[in-house]
Write a protein that holds these residues in place. Structure first.
Motif, PDB file in Angstrom:
ATOM      1  N   ALA A 111       0.757  -1.348  -0.095  1.00 37.19           N
ATOM      2  CA  ALA A 111       0.108   0.004   0.065  1.00 37.19           C
ATOM      3  C   ALA A 111       0.771   1.133   0.090  1.00 37.19           C
ATOM      4  O   ALA A 111       0.627   2.278  -0.528  1.00 37.19           O
ATOM      5  N   LEU A 112       1.939   1.375   0.612  1.00 39.81           N
ATOM      6  CA  LEU A 112       2.837   2.420   0.736  1.00 39.81           C
ATOM      7  C   LEU A 112       3.511   2.545  -0.666  1.00 39.81           C
ATOM      8  O   LEU A 112       3.639   3.777  -0.908  1.00 39.81           O
ATOM      9  N   GLU A 113       3.993   1.456  -1.357  1.00 37.72           N
ATOM     10  CA  GLU A 113       4.500   1.753  -2.697  1.00 37.72           C
ATOM     11  C   GLU A 113       3.487   2.422  -3.518  1.00 37.72           C
ATOM     12  O   GLU A 113       3.899   3.408  -4.333  1.00 37.72           O
ATOM     13  N   HIS A 114       2.164   1.924  -3.536  1.00 37.44           N
ATOM     14  CA  HIS A 114       1.329   2.502  -4.323  1.00 37.44           C
ATOM     15  C   HIS A 114       0.750   4.040  -4.157  1.00 37.44           C
ATOM     16  O   HIS A 114       1.017   4.722  -4.934  1.00 37.44           O
ATOM     17  N   LEU A 115       0.750   4.286  -2.992  1.00 35.77           N
ATOM     18  CA  LEU A 115       0.444   5.492  -2.602  1.00 35.77           C
ATOM     19  C   LEU A 115       1.600   6.619  -2.706  1.00 35.77           C
ATOM     20  O   LEU A 115       1.308   7.481  -3.274  1.00 35.77           O
ATOM     21  N   LEU A 116       2.912   6.078  -2.560  1.00 29.91           N
ATOM     22  CA  LEU A 116       4.003   7.007  -3.049  1.00 29.91           C
ATOM     23  C   LEU A 116       4.256   7.154  -4.409  1.00 29.91           C
ATOM     24  O   LEU A 116       4.451   8.437  -4.748  1.00 29.91           O
ATOM     25  N   ASP A 117       4.023   6.203  -5.126  1.00 26.89           N
ATOM     26  CA  ASP A 117       4.125   6.317  -6.584  1.00 26.89           C
ATOM     27  C   ASP A 117       2.796   7.384  -7.074  1.00 26.89           C
ATOM     28  O   ASP A 117       3.317   8.305  -7.949  1.00 26.89           O
ATOM     29  N   GLU A 118       1.540   7.143  -6.621  1.00 26.37           N
ATOM     30  CA  GLU A 118       0.694   8.060  -7.073  1.00 26.37           C
ATOM     31  C   GLU A 118       0.962   9.600  -6.762  1.00 26.37           C
ATOM     32  O   GLU A 118       0.701  10.504  -7.483  1.00 26.37           O
ATOM     33  N   ARG A 119       1.228   9.670  -5.451  1.00 25.53           N
ATOM     34  CA  ARG A 119       1.721  11.278  -4.982  1.00 25.53           C
ATOM     35  C   ARG A 119       3.010  11.789  -5.942  1.00 25.53           C
ATOM     36  O   ARG A 119       2.829  12.980  -6.127  1.00 25.53           O
ATOM     37  N   LEU A 120       4.026  10.923  -5.992  1.00 24.21           N
ATOM     38  CA  LEU A 120       5.099  11.424  -6.907  1.00 24.21           C
ATOM     39  C   LEU A 120       4.787  11.674  -8.270  1.00 24.21           C
ATOM     40  O   LEU A 120       5.081  12.769  -8.814  1.00 24.21           O
ATOM     41  N   ARG A 121       3.887  10.968  -8.998  1.00 19.95           N
ATOM     42  CA  ARG A 121       3.307  11.157 -10.269  1.00 19.95           C
ATOM     43  C   ARG A 121       2.600  12.465 -10.372  1.00 19.95           C
ATOM     44  O   ARG A 121       2.845  13.387 -11.346  1.00 19.95           O
ATOM     45  N   GLN A 122       1.743  12.845  -9.276  1.00 15.59           N
ATOM     46  CA  GLN A 122       0.672  13.900  -9.340  1.00 15.59           C
ATOM     47  C   GLN A 122       1.747  15.306  -9.291  1.00 15.59           C
ATOM     48  O   GLN A 122       1.580  16.285  -9.636  1.00 15.59           O
ATOM     49  N   SER A 123       3.288  15.020  -8.446  1.00 13.36           N
ATOM     50  CA  SER A 123       3.933  16.203  -8.109  1.00 13.36           C
ATOM     51  C   SER A 123       4.607  16.481  -9.636  1.00 13.36           C
ATOM     52  O   SER A 123       5.122  17.802  -9.812  1.00 13.36           O
ATOM     53  N   LEU A 124       4.677  15.514 -10.219  1.00 11.37           N
ATOM     54  CA  LEU A 124       5.573  15.811 -11.587  1.00 11.37           C
ATOM     55  C   LEU A 124       4.562  16.537 -12.669  1.00 11.37           C
ATOM     56  O   LEU A 124       5.012  17.177 -13.611  1.00 11.37           O
ATOM     57  N   PRO A 126       0.653  16.849 -15.299  1.00 13.82           N
ATOM     58  CA  PRO A 126       0.218  16.185 -16.441  1.00 13.82           C
ATOM     59  C   PRO A 126       1.316  15.739 -17.373  1.00 13.82           C
ATOM     60  O   PRO A 126       1.020  14.650 -18.147  1.00 13.82           O
ATOM     61  N   ASP A 127       2.477  16.505 -17.336  1.00 12.81           N
ATOM     62  CA  ASP A 127       3.316  15.990 -18.548  1.00 12.81           C
ATOM     63  C   ASP A 127       4.509  15.229 -18.135  1.00 12.81           C
ATOM     64  O   ASP A 127       5.226  14.835 -19.119  1.00 12.81           O
ATOM     65  N   GLY A 128       4.419  14.900 -17.037  1.00 14.23           N
ATOM     66  CA  GLY A 128       5.641  13.933 -16.290  1.00 14.23           C
ATOM     67  C   GLY A 128       5.192  12.611 -16.171  1.00 14.23           C
ATOM     68  O   GLY A 128       3.968  12.278 -16.007  1.00 14.23           O
ATOM     69  N   ARG A 129       6.094  11.655 -16.657  1.00 12.01           N
ATOM     70  CA  ARG A 129       5.964  10.326 -16.411  1.00 12.01           C
ATOM     71  C   ARG A 129       6.850   9.652 -15.406  1.00 12.01           C
ATOM     72  O   ARG A 129       8.103  10.025 -15.398  1.00 12.01           O
ATOM     73  N   LEU A 130       6.305   8.836 -14.529  1.00 13.94           N
ATOM     74  CA  LEU A 130       7.136   8.192 -13.391  1.00 13.94           C
ATOM     75  C   LEU A 130       7.254   6.767 -13.550  1.00 13.94           C
ATOM     76  O   LEU A 130       6.181   6.219 -13.716  1.00 13.94           O
ATOM     77  N   PHE A 131       8.202   6.187 -13.320  1.00 11.14           N
ATOM     78  CA  PHE A 131       8.302   4.738 -13.240  1.00 11.14           C
ATOM     79  C   PHE A 131       9.237   4.205 -12.164  1.00 11.14           C
ATOM     80  O   PHE A 131      10.546   4.937 -12.066  1.00 11.14           O
ATOM     81  N   GLY A 132       8.935   3.203 -11.600  1.00 15.24           N
ATOM     82  CA  GLY A 132       9.817   2.578 -10.339  1.00 15.24           C
ATOM     83  C   GLY A 132       9.685   1.343 -10.413  1.00 15.24           C
ATOM     84  O   GLY A 132       9.171   0.324 -10.888  1.00 15.24           O
TER      85      GLY A 132
END
Length: 484
Positions: A111-124, A126-132
């Motif tokens: 749950a922590l990984e999923h939530l962290l991924d979502e928050r970091l994507r939002q911070s980048l 709409p034009d940012g893409r994040l992969f982990g």
């Protein structure tokens, strides 16, 4: 069919990839600073995957989340991205339901990984893409390694995923190696402190046997750890304080003579290691002060108990102690016992063994404990063996203990076969080792003293240790000199 230009471009990419992987391997081999390795890791991760930046986020054992490293080619956006990521990490760390509920952190990781991924994507944006990918240490998720890009044609291909996992695995190895090095440094520092504590404690044990008319002594202490709780001491007591002459009439303390009484003390502090060693050192100083004041054995134990009661109560420890005084003029041995193993008196005339015991509680058990004392008349050839419970509690391969009966048998054989207390002592330890079934146990001998500089070498030797501290003191009454 690929053109020569495409082939050349693929070859250059492969060369660049091999160069980066080689650089990462070199960093793992050569860098001593973990921060440098992890900083290089974020850089290599972004380069290998063709991303604009990389970030390393760690999950700490205390439940907090930490942005450890960030690499970004866009210097104008790097500080903004760092600030946003750190804010997200702090916010997630502060969420009570997520990290600070009862239960292990590993249960909350998905749950922590999923939530962290979502928050970091939002911070980048709409034009940012994040992969982990997870950062694994001993098959446990300890963080996330990310790459991010704003390129619209950036594709998260299988080769890029594999490369990111490869870099994450290398970062996990680096972190685990650093943790192991830190643990090793702490252990070496502790070992060194224990070595020094052992050296100091060894110096507190009698370094030579006192010369007292009519008897000879031998003693040895084996410790279960570098610092033990066993204790023995020899204290020469001048006859002046015990005489009938008032202290006010004496101009100065009398000099010890050949006929000084000798206090022989043995004790055992509950437990092992540094705490027991510290209490042993304190006990030694207090016993010496009481003995030199000329008090009787019972009074020595009573004063010692009252003086040490508070400290022992606060540390939840107790001390068993046997205090005796030998008078060379009368060959009388007077003693008091604070719940220690009673010494065993082998009588040369009858070849019988008698325990020497009196009533008395452990030191530190009750503040106002009362102690009694008794005396026996020793004869030429008699042997008295003082011991701690490490001897009688030794077990063989079948789990059988030696017990007091085994020690009595060993004393009977040793006292009957050997004349000197040193030979009797050696025989007792040899019989104990034979019963246990293995030899070569480390023991502490007061002489010769260990060179202090040897304690500060880098090497740490590991030696087989006994289960419990074992101390023996042997008193042998010498035959009367023949008349000329």
């Amino acid at each position: 069919m690929p053109s020569r230009a495409n082939k050349a471009e693929v070859g250059a990419d492969q060369q660049s990839m091999l160069y980066l992987l080689g650089g990462l391997a070199f960093a793992l081999r050569s860098f001593n600073n973990l921060n440098q390795i992890l900083e290089f890791t974020a850089f290599v991760a972004s380069q290998l995957t063709g991303a604009e930046g990389g970030a390393l986020v760690l999950f700490n054992p205390n439940g907090t989340i930490q942005l450890d490293q960030l690499h970004c080619f866009d210097l104008d956006r790097r500080e903004q991205i760092r600030a946003e990521m750190e804010q997200i990490a702090q916010a997630l760390s502060a969420q009570e339901p997520l990290l600070k509920l009862e239960g292990s952190l590993a249960v909350k990781i998905p749950a922590l990984e999923h939530l962290l991924d979502e928050r970091l994507r939002q911070s980048l944006g709409p034009d940012g893409r994040l992969f982990g990918t997870p950062l694994l240490i001993r098959n446990s998720v300890q963080g996330r390694l990310y790459v991010f890009s704003r390129q619209p044609n950036y594709h998260w291909t299988e080769p890029r995923q594999q490369l990111l996992r490869l870099v994450a695995d290398q970062a996990g190895v680096a972190i685990e190696n650093e943790r192991l090095r830190t643990a090793l440094r702490r252990r070496m520092a502790l070992e060194k402190e224990m070595e020094i504590g052992s050296y100091i404690q060894t110096q507190l044990l009698p370094r030579q046997y006192p010369q007292v008319r009519g008897i000879r002594l031998a003693a040895r202490c084996r410790v279960a750890s570098k610092v033990g709780g066993d204790y023995y001491d020899f204290i020469k007591i001048p006859r002046g304080p015990a005489s009938a002459e008032p202290a006010s009439n004496r101009a100065e303390p009398p000099e010890p003579s050949a006929d000084s009484r000798l206090a022989i003390v043995i004790g055992d502090v509950m437990g092992k290691g540094v705490p027991a060693g510290l209490l042993m050192s304190m006990t030694r100083a207090m016993v010496r002060a009481e003995a030199l004041n000329g008090h009787s054995p019972a009074r020595v134990l009573q004063h010692l108990n009252r003086a040490m009661y508070s400290d022992l109560k606060n540390s939840s420890r107790f001390i068993s102690l046997f205090y005796s005084e030998y008078d060379p003029c009368s060959r009388r041995l007077c003693f008091g016992n604070a719940a220690h193993n009673p010494p065993l008196w082998w009588q040369a005339r009858t070849r019988e063994i008698q325990p020497l015991d009196t009533e008395g509680a452990l030191i530190g058990l009750e503040e106002h404990s009362q102690y009694s004392e008794s005396c026996v008349q020793l004869q030429p050839g008699d042997v008295v063996v003082y011991y701690t419970d490490g001897y009688i509690e030794v077990a063989n391969t079948r789990g059988e203990r030696l017990e007091t009966a085994g020690l009595m048998d060993a004393i009977q054989r040793a006292a009957s076969c050997y004349e000197s207390p040193e030979e009797i002592l050696e025989s007792l330890f040899a019989q104990m080792d034979a019963f246990r079934g293995r030899q070569g146990v480390h023991f502490v001998v007061p002489e010769p003293a260990v060179e202090l500089e040897l304690l500060f070498r880098e090497e740490i030797s590991l030696r087989p240790m006994p289960v419990d501290d074992t101390t023996l003191v042997v008193l042998k009454v010498l035959p009367e000199p023949e008349a000329a």
